[in-house]
Design an enzyme around this catalytic site. Structure first.
Site, PDB file in Angstrom:
ATOM      1  CG  ASP A  74      13.696 -24.543  -5.461  1.00  0.00           C
ATOM      2  OD1 ASP A  74      14.939 -24.566  -5.534  1.00  0.00           O
ATOM      3  OD2 ASP A  74      12.972 -25.205  -6.221  1.00  0.00           O
ATOM      4  CD  GLU A 131      17.119 -27.927  -9.171  1.00  0.00           C
ATOM      5  OE1 GLU A 131      17.365 -28.640 -10.167  1.00  0.00           O
ATOM      6  OE2 GLU A 131      16.525 -28.368  -8.163  1.00  0.00           O
TER       7      GLU A 131
END
Length: 387
Positions: A74, A131
């Site tokens: 991400d 994350e």
């Protein structure tokens, strides 16, 4: 021997990902891109694990061990200011933490392992969403990650600006801290600024709480045990000539084990509620666990350090690196399964590249460390599961 074709391929993958950043649980294009490459490499891909998460497995020989390699996918919600041919095309989003590089690195390791087949056992390539929010690892676990794809150990990497490019550092035990968030809501009694005796001033009460919280670290914690309490927001509903009725204090704490987390929460609650009670105010205390501490297993660190030394040389490996108060969602995995997390240097001041801090709008992953990271992960599997 330098493989320019391989280096170019990883750079193309990384820069494509950089141009198309997606934030937590929105990594659909990223996930499809990863799945496409893994399929082209020759791996069977399992999609939609914990959202856009991906797992691919590869077995060589009859070895019983199963080792996981994890990368995060991400981006964050930040507008990129750096100018590159591959600058973010998604407004308000950028890969300011290098997860584009981590993803490309793991794809490179998968390619190397598929070509070399120089190990005996099973490797799982785990591509994790979300994350940055601390929610992706638990989402994959709740979706049956380790039941469907069991692993004996798990390893991860993160780039680190300020460290020499390609250097590798880690340590046994607590390496990155937990992050716990807190909100303290204080309800007093507002009034006119000229008549404070008719109010229960929540600003004064909140100020007492802020100062008292600092003594928890200095007087309740063992001085050799690291922990941090930070107040980051102080919000009131007052105006220039009116004492407010409400104050909200927000912040976070950092530590390396669950006992310290419990101590901080208990003492903070006692201090906040006690001071409010003494002053005749109401207190509502909230404390949430956002990131688990990342704790490295000694046996896994031994493997990681050996592999790192084989790739970058002993002088470029720090096996007893300082602890970092930042947090990493890998900690949830390390709570469930033995593992090791390492930093790979992104570049320092002497190199003039790769030293812009993480989460900075001018940050960029250093493409020169892509092949080093891929070789390290591939070597780790070879060292851990030799033929």
């Amino acid at each position: 021997m330098k493989n320019e074709k391989f280096e170019k391929q990883l750079t193309e993958w990384r820069q494509y990902l950089h141009m198309h950043p997606e934030s937590a649980f929105e990594e659909r294009n990223t996930s499809e891109f990863v799945a496409k490459i893994l399929t082209e490499i020759g791996l069977e891909v399992h999609r939609n694990i914990g959202g856009p998460g991906i797992v691919a497995s590869f077995k060589v020989g009859d070895g019983p061990d199963i080792i996981g390699l994890r990368a995060d996918m991400d981006a964050i919600n930040l507008t990129e200011e750096g100018i590159h041919p591959y600058t973010s095309k998604n407004p308000g989003k950028m890969h300011a933490c290098g997860h584009d590089g981590h993803t490309a690195t793991l794809l490179g390791a998968a390619k190397l392992l598929m070509e070399r087949k120089n190990f005996n056992g099973t490797v799982r390539f785990i591509f994790q969403p979300a994350e940055e929010t601390g929610k992706g690892a638990i989402a994959m676990i709740k979706d049956g990650l380790f039941e469907r794809f069991p692993v004996d150990e798990i390893y991860g990497i993160h780039n680190m600006p300020g460290k020499p490019a390609g250097s590798i550092s880690t340590r046994v035990g607590g390496f990155m801290a937990s992050e716990d968030n807190f909100v303290i809501r204080i309800k007093g009694q507002g009034g006119h600024a000229s008549m404070p005796h008719m109010s229960k001033d929540p600003i004064v009460i909140a100020s007492e709480i802020v100062l008292a919280l600092q003594t928890i670290i200095s007087r309740n914690m063992d001085p050799v045990v690291p922990a941090v309490i930070s107040i980051t927001e102080f919000i009131t509903d007052g105006i220039r000539n009116a004492i407010p009725s409400n104050v909200v204090i927000k912040g976070d704490t950092r530590s390396y084990n669950s006992e310290v987390q419990r101590l901080l929460e208990d003492r903070m609650r006692t201090v906040s509620e006690g001071l409010c009670k003494i002053n005749g105010a109401e207190c509502h205390f909230e404390y949430t666990h956002e990131f688990a501490p990342t704790v490295n297993s000694a046996n896994c660190v031994d493997i990681a350090v050996k592999a790192a030394r084989n790739v970058v040389g002993e002088n470029n490996v720090d096996a007893n690196a300082p602890q970092l108060m930042g947090s990493e969602d890998f900690g949830v995995f390390s709570q469930k399964i033995p593992g090791c997390f390492v930093f790979i240097g992104n570049g320092d001041d002497s190199e003039g590249v790769g030293n812009v801090p993480l989460h900075n709008s001018f940050y960029d992953f250093n493409d020169k460390i892509l092949t080093i990271g891929a070789e390290y992960l591939a070597e780790l599997i070879k060292v851990r599961m030799p033929k």
